[in-house]
Design a protein around this motif. Structure first.
Motif, PDB file in Angstrom:
ATOM      1  N   SER A 227       0.848  -1.187   0.000  1.00 13.71           N
ATOM      2  CA  SER A 227       0.000   0.000   0.000  1.00 13.71           C
ATOM      3  C   SER A 227       0.886   1.240   0.000  1.00 13.71           C
ATOM      4  O   SER A 227       1.035   1.911  -0.992  1.00 13.71           O
ATOM      5  CB  SER A 227      -0.928  -0.006   1.215  1.00 13.71           C
ATOM      6  OG  SER A 227      -1.714   1.158   1.230  1.00 13.71           O
ATOM      7  N   GLN A 530       3.768  -0.695  -9.393  1.00 14.97           N
ATOM      8  CA  GLN A 530       3.216   0.626  -9.123  1.00 14.97           C
ATOM      9  C   GLN A 530       3.844   1.680 -10.019  1.00 14.97           C
ATOM     10  O   GLN A 530       5.050   1.643 -10.311  1.00 14.97           O
ATOM     11  CB  GLN A 530       3.469   0.978  -7.661  1.00 14.97           C
ATOM     12  CG  GLN A 530       2.717   2.197  -7.188  1.00 14.97           C
ATOM     13  CD  GLN A 530       2.744   2.286  -5.665  1.00 14.97           C
ATOM     14  OE1 GLN A 530       2.634   3.368  -5.125  1.00 14.97           O
ATOM     15  NE2 GLN A 530       2.898   1.183  -4.984  1.00 14.97           N
ATOM     16  N   TRP A 551      -1.182   4.294  -9.923  1.00 13.83           N
ATOM     17  CA  TRP A 551      -1.843   3.026 -10.215  1.00 13.83           C
ATOM     18  C   TRP A 551      -0.970   1.910  -9.667  1.00 13.83           C
ATOM     19  O   TRP A 551       0.264   1.985  -9.720  1.00 13.83           O
ATOM     20  CB  TRP A 551      -2.017   2.829 -11.718  1.00 13.83           C
ATOM     21  CG  TRP A 551      -2.471   1.415 -12.031  1.00 13.83           C
ATOM     22  CD1 TRP A 551      -3.743   0.942 -12.094  1.00 13.83           C
ATOM     23  CD2 TRP A 551      -1.618   0.285 -12.284  1.00 13.83           C
ATOM     24  NE1 TRP A 551      -3.747  -0.401 -12.373  1.00 13.83           N
ATOM     25  CE2 TRP A 551      -2.455  -0.836 -12.493  1.00 13.83           C
ATOM     26  CE3 TRP A 551      -0.232   0.108 -12.339  1.00 13.83           C
ATOM     27  CZ2 TRP A 551      -1.940  -2.107 -12.771  1.00 13.83           C
ATOM     28  CZ3 TRP A 551       0.271  -1.157 -12.598  1.00 13.83           C
ATOM     29  CH2 TRP A 551      -0.584  -2.247 -12.825  1.00 13.83           C
ATOM     30  N   LYS A 552      -1.619   0.884  -9.136  1.00 15.17           N
ATOM     31  CA  LYS A 552      -0.871  -0.271  -8.668  1.00 15.17           C
ATOM     32  C   LYS A 552      -1.690  -1.534  -8.888  1.00 15.17           C
ATOM     33  O   LYS A 552      -2.931  -1.520  -8.874  1.00 15.17           O
ATOM     34  CB  LYS A 552      -0.502  -0.136  -7.188  1.00 15.17           C
ATOM     35  CG  LYS A 552      -1.684  -0.220  -6.237  1.00 15.17           C
ATOM     36  CD  LYS A 552      -1.248  -0.027  -4.793  1.00 15.17           C
ATOM     37  CE  LYS A 552      -0.928   1.423  -4.525  1.00 15.17           C
ATOM     38  NZ  LYS A 552      -0.695   1.692  -3.097  1.00 15.17           N
ATOM     39  N   LEU A 565      -5.529  -7.615  -7.643  1.00 15.71           N
ATOM     40  CA  LEU A 565      -6.248  -6.484  -7.064  1.00 15.71           C
ATOM     41  C   LEU A 565      -5.661  -5.202  -7.646  1.00 15.71           C
ATOM     42  O   LEU A 565      -4.448  -4.986  -7.587  1.00 15.71           O
ATOM     43  CB  LEU A 565      -6.106  -6.485  -5.542  1.00 15.71           C
ATOM     44  CG  LEU A 565      -6.598  -5.237  -4.812  1.00 15.71           C
ATOM     45  CD1 LEU A 565      -8.102  -5.079  -4.981  1.00 15.71           C
ATOM     46  CD2 LEU A 565      -6.226  -5.295  -3.333  1.00 15.71           C
ATOM     47  N   HIS A 566      -6.519  -4.339  -8.196  1.00 16.47           N
ATOM     48  CA  HIS A 566      -6.078  -3.080  -8.783  1.00 16.47           C
ATOM     49  C   HIS A 566      -6.437  -1.929  -7.848  1.00 16.47           C
ATOM     50  O   HIS A 566      -7.487  -1.937  -7.205  1.00 16.47           O
ATOM     51  CB  HIS A 566      -6.742  -2.851 -10.146  1.00 16.47           C
ATOM     52  CG  HIS A 566      -6.429  -3.909 -11.151  1.00 16.47           C
ATOM     53  ND1 HIS A 566      -5.347  -3.840 -12.001  1.00 16.47           N
ATOM     54  CD2 HIS A 566      -7.056  -5.079 -11.433  1.00 16.47           C
ATOM     55  CE1 HIS A 566      -5.318  -4.907 -12.762  1.00 16.47           C
ATOM     56  NE2 HIS A 566      -6.352  -5.685 -12.445  1.00 16.47           N
ATOM     57  N   ASN A 567      -5.576  -0.947  -7.811  1.00 18.93           N
ATOM     58  CA  ASN A 567      -5.806   0.228  -6.980  1.00 18.93           C
ATOM     59  C   ASN A 567      -5.278   1.443  -7.727  1.00 18.93           C
ATOM     60  O   ASN A 567      -4.189   1.411  -8.301  1.00 18.93           O
ATOM     61  CB  ASN A 567      -5.100   0.064  -5.634  1.00 18.93           C
ATOM     62  CG  ASN A 567      -5.363   1.208  -4.684  1.00 18.93           C
ATOM     63  OD1 ASN A 567      -4.463   1.724  -4.041  1.00 18.93           O
ATOM     64  ND2 ASN A 567      -6.614   1.617  -4.575  1.00 18.93           N
ATOM     65  N   ALA A 590      -9.421   7.432  -4.090  1.00 20.61           N
ATOM     66  CA  ALA A 590      -8.863   6.092  -4.265  1.00 20.61           C
ATOM     67  C   ALA A 590      -9.945   5.159  -4.782  1.00 20.61           C
ATOM     68  O   ALA A 590     -11.106   5.241  -4.369  1.00 20.61           O
ATOM     69  CB  ALA A 590      -8.297   5.574  -2.946  1.00 20.61           C
ATOM     70  N   TRP A 591      -9.552   4.266  -5.677  1.00 20.10           N
ATOM     71  CA  TRP A 591     -10.447   3.247  -6.217  1.00 20.10           C
ATOM     72  C   TRP A 591      -9.757   1.897  -6.126  1.00 20.10           C
ATOM     73  O   TRP A 591      -8.531   1.797  -6.250  1.00 20.10           O
ATOM     74  CB  TRP A 591     -10.781   3.513  -7.686  1.00 20.10           C
ATOM     75  CG  TRP A 591     -11.380   4.858  -7.957  1.00 20.10           C
ATOM     76  CD1 TRP A 591     -12.701   5.193  -7.937  1.00 20.10           C
ATOM     77  CD2 TRP A 591     -10.676   6.056  -8.298  1.00 20.10           C
ATOM     78  NE1 TRP A 591     -12.857   6.520  -8.244  1.00 20.10           N
ATOM     79  CE2 TRP A 591     -11.624   7.080  -8.469  1.00 20.10           C
ATOM     80  CE3 TRP A 591      -9.320   6.365  -8.471  1.00 20.10           C
ATOM     81  CZ2 TRP A 591     -11.279   8.368  -8.805  1.00 20.10           C
ATOM     82  CZ3 TRP A 591      -8.970   7.655  -8.801  1.00 20.10           C
ATOM     83  CH2 TRP A 591      -9.933   8.643  -8.974  1.00 20.10           C
ATOM     84  N   GLY A 592     -10.547   0.854  -5.914  1.00 20.66           N
ATOM     85  CA  GLY A 592     -10.022  -0.501  -5.917  1.00 20.66           C
ATOM     86  C   GLY A 592     -10.998  -1.427  -6.623  1.00 20.66           C
ATOM     87  O   GLY A 592     -12.218  -1.299  -6.472  1.00 20.66           O
ATOM     88  N   TRP A 593     -10.475  -2.365  -7.403  1.00 20.91           N
ATOM     89  CA  TRP A 593     -11.353  -3.297  -8.089  1.00 20.91           C
ATOM     90  C   TRP A 593     -10.603  -4.609  -8.329  1.00 20.91           C
ATOM     91  O   TRP A 593      -9.380  -4.649  -8.393  1.00 20.91           O
ATOM     92  CB  TRP A 593     -11.856  -2.714  -9.405  1.00 20.91           C
ATOM     93  CG  TRP A 593     -10.815  -2.477 -10.459  1.00 20.91           C
ATOM     94  CD1 TRP A 593     -10.488  -3.293 -11.496  1.00 20.91           C
ATOM     95  CD2 TRP A 593      -9.954  -1.328 -10.577  1.00 20.91           C
ATOM     96  NE1 TRP A 593      -9.489  -2.743 -12.250  1.00 20.91           N
ATOM     97  CE2 TRP A 593      -9.153  -1.534 -11.718  1.00 20.91           C
ATOM     98  CE3 TRP A 593      -9.789  -0.155  -9.831  1.00 20.91           C
ATOM     99  CZ2 TRP A 593      -8.179  -0.614 -12.127  1.00 20.91           C
ATOM    100  CZ3 TRP A 593      -8.841   0.770 -10.240  1.00 20.91           C
ATOM    101  CH2 TRP A 593      -8.048   0.535 -11.375  1.00 20.91           C
ATOM    102  N   GLU A 636     -13.416   2.030   4.746  1.00 22.82           N
ATOM    103  CA  GLU A 636     -13.464   0.580   4.714  1.00 22.82           C
ATOM    104  C   GLU A 636     -13.804   0.016   6.097  1.00 22.82           C
ATOM    105  O   GLU A 636     -13.350   0.530   7.120  1.00 22.82           O
ATOM    106  CB  GLU A 636     -12.128   0.025   4.244  1.00 22.82           C
ATOM    107  CG  GLU A 636     -11.820   0.361   2.788  1.00 22.82           C
ATOM    108  CD  GLU A 636     -10.488  -0.198   2.347  1.00 22.82           C
ATOM    109  OE1 GLU A 636      -9.733  -0.654   3.218  1.00 22.82           O
ATOM    110  OE2 GLU A 636     -10.222  -0.184   1.145  1.00 22.82           O
TER     111      GLU A 636
END
Length: 751
Positions: A227, A530, A551-552, A565-567, A590-593, A636
Motif C-alpha cells: 500500500s 506501481q 496506479w498499482k 487487485l487493482h488500486n 482512491a479506487w479498488g477493483w 473501509e
C-alpha cells in the motif's frame, strides 16, 4: 494546539582553501535554521550549469569539477524558504558552503499543531514541522487504522465456519482488514502509532518531527509497501542553557516533554501523553469510553568524528469500552512496543547507517456478544539493516543489506468455565524471514533532469525469491516546477488465512484442558507493481501545489482467489497565504477493483475519498484562530462474526469461507453474506480552536503559557472505530465507544 515561532533567517557559511588545478571541489551541509538538524532531500543546484544534486540523510552535498568564475548556488527544500547566493569560485580549490534554511511560517493541518517546546515565540505562527506530517496522519487515520491486523480477522472467518451469524452477533471494525502499510518509527516497525479517536492533539507524539509517505518512487532501500511506506523520524533532544520542557493539560488529556543535552555531546528527550477524560462527565450520558497513553524516548550519543549512536524506544496503548456503563474485562485494545539502535558514521566503504530494531503490536478484540469469545493477536518484526552511500564522481551510489523476521501469534479463548459452562482455547503461530540486498544509483543527467535507478533482490523463507526494480525521473521546469515519474515493484510478507488447514480445537464440558496448538493462519508473499506521476509547484511567496496520481496492481493475496487487485487514485495538496489568512487543503481519491473468487463474472469495486481544508488567522500577536473542515466517504470496514457452536465439537471451516471473507472487505457488499450492509462509511467534521499567549517570568527564567479552547467533532463523529447492530429488527449498525461533541479548555506551559 497550534502555536509556533517565527521563521529564522537563513544563513550561509563559506570557507575556501586554495589548491592546485583548474576546477574546484564544492560541498557543504544544508541544515534547519531553527535547530541545526541536517536536512536530507534538499535540492542544491549550481545555477546555469549541469551541477545539481540532493542532500543525503546527513544534509551533505558535493560537486566535483566546478568551473571557476562567479556562480549562483541555490538550496531548495519543500516547506522551507529557498536560498540563493553568489560566490566567486577560484581556479582550483575546495569550497565549503553551509546553508541554513528557515521554515516558511504557513499553516499546517491542525492534526499536527503543537509547537516545539524550545521555540522562542514572538508571534503566533505555525509549528516548525513539515506539512507532510499533517497530511500523512490525516490519510492514515481516514483510510483505516488496521486494529484487527495480525491475522485475527482472516483467521476468525475460517475458524468460525461459513454459516452467517445473527446480525446482533457481529462486530464491525473500521479498517479491520490489513492496511498493508509498512510503518517505521526511527527504523522500528510499528502499527497505528497514533491516538485513533482524534480527541487529543497532536495525533503523533511531539518528538516526531518528520513523516515521509512513499507511494511509488521509493528508494530500493525500502520494501514492504504494497500500500504505502511511511517513515517517521523523531528529533534529537535540545537543551542549550540547561534542560527544558513543556507540559499541557485540558479537560480530556495531559502530557509533557523534557529534554536536555550539550552542544557536541549526549542529548536526551522523553515524551509522555495520556487521555483521561476526567472532566467529560457534564457532557456525556455515560462514562468516558476511551483510554490512551504513549511514551517516546530518544538518546543521541556522539561517537567521535561526526559519528553518532541513536537509541529510540516507543510504547503506546489504546482501549475502547463498547459498553461504558458496564466495562467488559476483554474490551478492544491494541498496543505497540518498539525500540531501535542505530549507528551513523563514515566508514572506509562510505557513509553508513547500521541498525537493529524490534517492534511488537498486540490486539485484543471481543468476538460476538451473545456467546462471547476473545481473540488476542501479536505481530512481531525484528529488523537488522546495513545501509551505505558513496559518491562516485557525479553519481551517488546507495547500497546495503537487510534481514527481517515476521512472527504472528493468535489465540481464541472463551470465558473461564463455571459449573455448567464450557471453556475453549485455541492457539496458532507462524513465522517467516526475509533476506534482501539492494543497490541504487542517482545522478543529474542534465541541468534540469535527475535520474534514479535501483534493484532489490529478496529471498523469502519457503516462499521463493524475487527482484524488485525501481526507477524515477525528475524534470525541473524552471525554478518553481517539478514533474516526476516513478515506477517500481514492491514485495512484502502478508498474514492471511490458510484455506487448506481446518482448525482443530477442544471444547470440554466440565473442566478446562490444556490448549491445543492449531495453525489456521499463514504468511504469504504479496507483490505490487506501481506507477506514480507527480507535479509540484513551489512559489517564492510560500504557495505550494502538488498532485500525485498513481496506479498499482497487487498479486499474491489469497483473499482474492489468486486474482489481481487493482488500486488507483490521486492526492492533491495546496496551501496559500492571502494577507493575514493562511489556507490549506488536501483531497485524496482512491479506487479498488478485482474479479471475485468465483470467476470473472463477479466484479468487486470500491471507492473512497477524503477532503480536508482549513484556514488560520492571527489577530494581533497573541491570538490565533484555526478552523478545519473535513469530509470522508467510502471508509473501509471489516466484520468479525461469532457463531454458536454445538457442545459436541467445533464448527466446520468449509469452503464457503473465502467468499464470506472477500465480501466483508468490500464496503456496501455486507460484512457477512446474507445479513446486512456495512456501516455508513462517511462523516463530516469541523474542528475549531482559539489559541492565546501569555508571557511570564518566574525565578529568573522566561515562561510562555498558551491557553487554548477547541471544539472537536462539531458536526459528526469521526472517532467511532466500532459498530454493532443492537436491534435485529433494525439493520442499521450503531457506533459504540464513541464520544459526541465536546468543548475542550486547556493550557500549555513552555519552560
Amino acid at each position: 494546539m497550534t502555536v509556533a515561532g517565527l521563521a529564522l533567517l537563513a544563513s550561509v557559511t563559506l570557507q575556501s582553501v586554495q589548491v592546485s588545478g583548474s576546477a574546484a571541489l564544492l560541498g557543504g551541509t544544508v541544515r534547519d535554521a531553527a535547530d541545526g538538524r541536517p536536512l536530507g532531500g534538499a535540492v542544491v543546484t549550481l545555477v546555469g550549469t549541469s551541477h545539481s544534486t540532493t542532500t543525503d540523510s546527513t544534509g551533505r552535498y558535493r560537486f566535483r569539477d566546478v568551473p571557476p568564475g562567479v556562480r549562483r548556488l541555490r538550496a531548495l527544500r519543500i516547506d522551507y524558504r529557498p536560498l540563493e547566493i553568489r560566490l566567486d569560485v577560484p581556479d582550483g580549490g575546495v569550497i565549503e558552503v553551509d546553508f541554513r534554511l528557515s521554515v516558511r511560517p504557513v499553516s499546517l493541518p491542525a492534526v499536527e499543531a503543537r509547537a516545539a517546546p524550545d521555540v522562542e515565540v514572538d508571534s503566533l505562527a505555525q509549528a516548525p514541522e513539515t506539512a507532510p506530517i499533517g497530511t500523512t496522519v490525516v490519510r492514515v487515520l481516514d483510510a483505516g487504522p488496521g486494529v484487527a491486523d495480525g491475522g485475527i480477522a482472516s483467521a476468525a472467518r475460517y475458524f468460525l465456519g461459513p454459516d452467517p451469524p445473527t446480525p446482533d452477533n457481529v462486530l464491525f471494525v473500521r479498517g479491520a482488514g490489513a492496511t498493508l502499510d509498512y510503518v517505521l518509527l526511527d527504523g522500528a516497525p510499528v502499527q497505528t502509532p497514533f491516538h485513533l479517536g482524534g480527541l487529543m492533539q497532536p495525533s503523533l507524539p511531539p518528538p516526531v518531527q518528520s513523516a515521509r509517505r512513499m507511494q511509488g518512487g521509493a528508494s530500493a532501500r525500502w520494501d514492504g509497501g504494497l500500500s504505502d511506506i511511511l517513515l517517521l523520524e523523531s528529533r534529537a533532544g535540545r537543551g542549550h542553557g540547561g534542560p527544558r520542557g513543556m507540559v499541557f493539560a485540558d479537560l480530556l488529556s495531559a502530557g509533557g516533554l523534557a529534554e536536555g543535552g550539550r552542544p557536541g555531546g549526549t542529548s536526551w528527550l522523553v515524551s509522555l501523553r495520556g487521555l483521561h477524560g476526567a472532566a467529560s462527565d457534564p457532557f456525556l450520558e455515560q462514562p468516558f469510553p476511551q483510554e490512551y497513553s504513549d511514551a517516546l524516548g530518544r538518546l543521541d550519543i556522539p561517537a567521535g568524528g561526526g559519528d553518532s549512536v541513536l537509541v529510540t524506544a516507543f510504547w503506546n496503548e489504546e482501549e475502547v469500552f463498547l459498553d461504558p456503563a458496564d466495562p467488559e474485562p476483554d474490551a478492544p485494545q491494541w498496543s505497540n512496543l518498539a525500540a531501535s539502535l542505530r549507528f551513523r558514521g563514515d566508514l572506509a566503504i562510505g557513509r553508513a547507517e547500521l541498525g537493529a530494531a524490534h517492534g511488537r503490536f498486540r490486539t485484543r478484540l471481543p468476538i460476538g456478544r451473545e456467546t462471547p469469545l476473545t481473540a488476542d493477536g501479536q505481530t512481531s518484526r525484528t529488523r537488522l539493516t546495513a545501509d551505505l552511500q558513496a559518491d562516485w564522481g557525479r553519481v551517488r551510489l546507495l547500497y546495503g543489506a537487510q534481514a527481517e523476521q515476521l512472527e504472528v501469534r493468535t489465540r481464541f479463548r472463551s470465558p473461564a468455565a463455571d459449573s455448567g459452562g464450557h471453556v475453549f482455547e485455541a492457539r496458532q503461530g507462524t513465522r517467516a524471514t526475509t533476506l534482501s540486498s539492494y543497490a541504487e544509483a542517482r545522478w543529474p543527467a542534465g541541468r534540469s533532469v535527475h535520474l534514479s535507478l535501483g534493484l532489490r533482490g529478496s529471498s523469502f523463507s519457503g516462499l521463493g525469491t524475487g527482484l524488485s526494480p525501481r526507477g524515477q525521473v525528475d524534470l525541473f521546469l524552471g525554478d518553481e516546477f517539478l514533474l516526476g515519474l516513478s515506477f517500481g515493484r514492491y514485495q512484502q510478507l502478508v498474514v492471511t488465512a490458510d484455506p487448506e488447514t481446518a482448525p482443530v480445537a477442544s471444547i470440554p464440558t466440565v473442566e478446562p484442558t490444556d490448549p491445543i496448538e492449531v495453525a489456521f493462519s499463514e504468511i504469504v508473499r504479496g507483490t505490487a507493481d506501481q506507477v506514480v506521476l507527480s507535479f509540484a509547484r513551489t512559489g517564492a511567496s510560500g504557495a505550494e501545489f502538488r498532485v500525485d496520481g498513481y496506479w498499482k496492481g497487487i498479486d499474491g493475496l489469497p483473499d482474492f482467489g489468486g486474482r489481481r487487485l487493482h488500486n488507483a487514485g490521486a492526492d492533491i495538496w495546496l496551501r496559500q497565504a492571502f494577507g493575514a489568512f493562511r489556507v490549506w487543503g488536501t483531497w485524496t481519491l482512491a479506487w479498488g477493483w478485482a474479479a471475485g473468487p468465483t470467476g470473472p463474472a463477479v466484479e468487486l469495486f470500491s471507492a473512497r475519498h477524503f477532503l480536508r481544508g482549513g484556514v488560520t488567522k492571527d489577530f494581533r500577536e497573541d491570538l490565533r484562530i484555526d478552523a478545519e473542515l473535513s469530509f470522508g466517504d467510502g471508509l473501509e470496514f471489516g466484520s468479525i462474526p461469532r457463531v454458536d457452536r454445538p457442545a459436541d465439537g467445533p464448527g466446520p471451516a468449509a469452503a464457503g469461507a473465502p467468499a464470506a471473507r472477500l465480501a466483508s472487505m468490500v464496503p456496501g457488499r455486507g460484512g457477512v453474506p446474507g445479513i446486512t450492509d456495512d456501516p455508513d462509511g462517511s462523516y463530516l467534521r469541523l474542528n475549531l480552536q482559539a489559541t492565546g499567549r501569555v508571557r511570564v517570568r518566574l525565578l529568573g527564567r522566561r515562561h510562555v503559557l498558551f491557553p487554548y479552547f477547541r471544539v472537536v467533532n462539531a458536526l459528526d463523529r469521526q472517532d467511532a472505530l466500532f459498530f454493532r447492530i443492537d436491534d435485529p429488527d433494525d439493520p442499521t449498525p450503531r457506533a459504540v465507544g464513541a464520544v459526541p461533541v465536546l468543548p475542550v479548555l486547556g493550557v500549555e506551559w513552555h519552560f
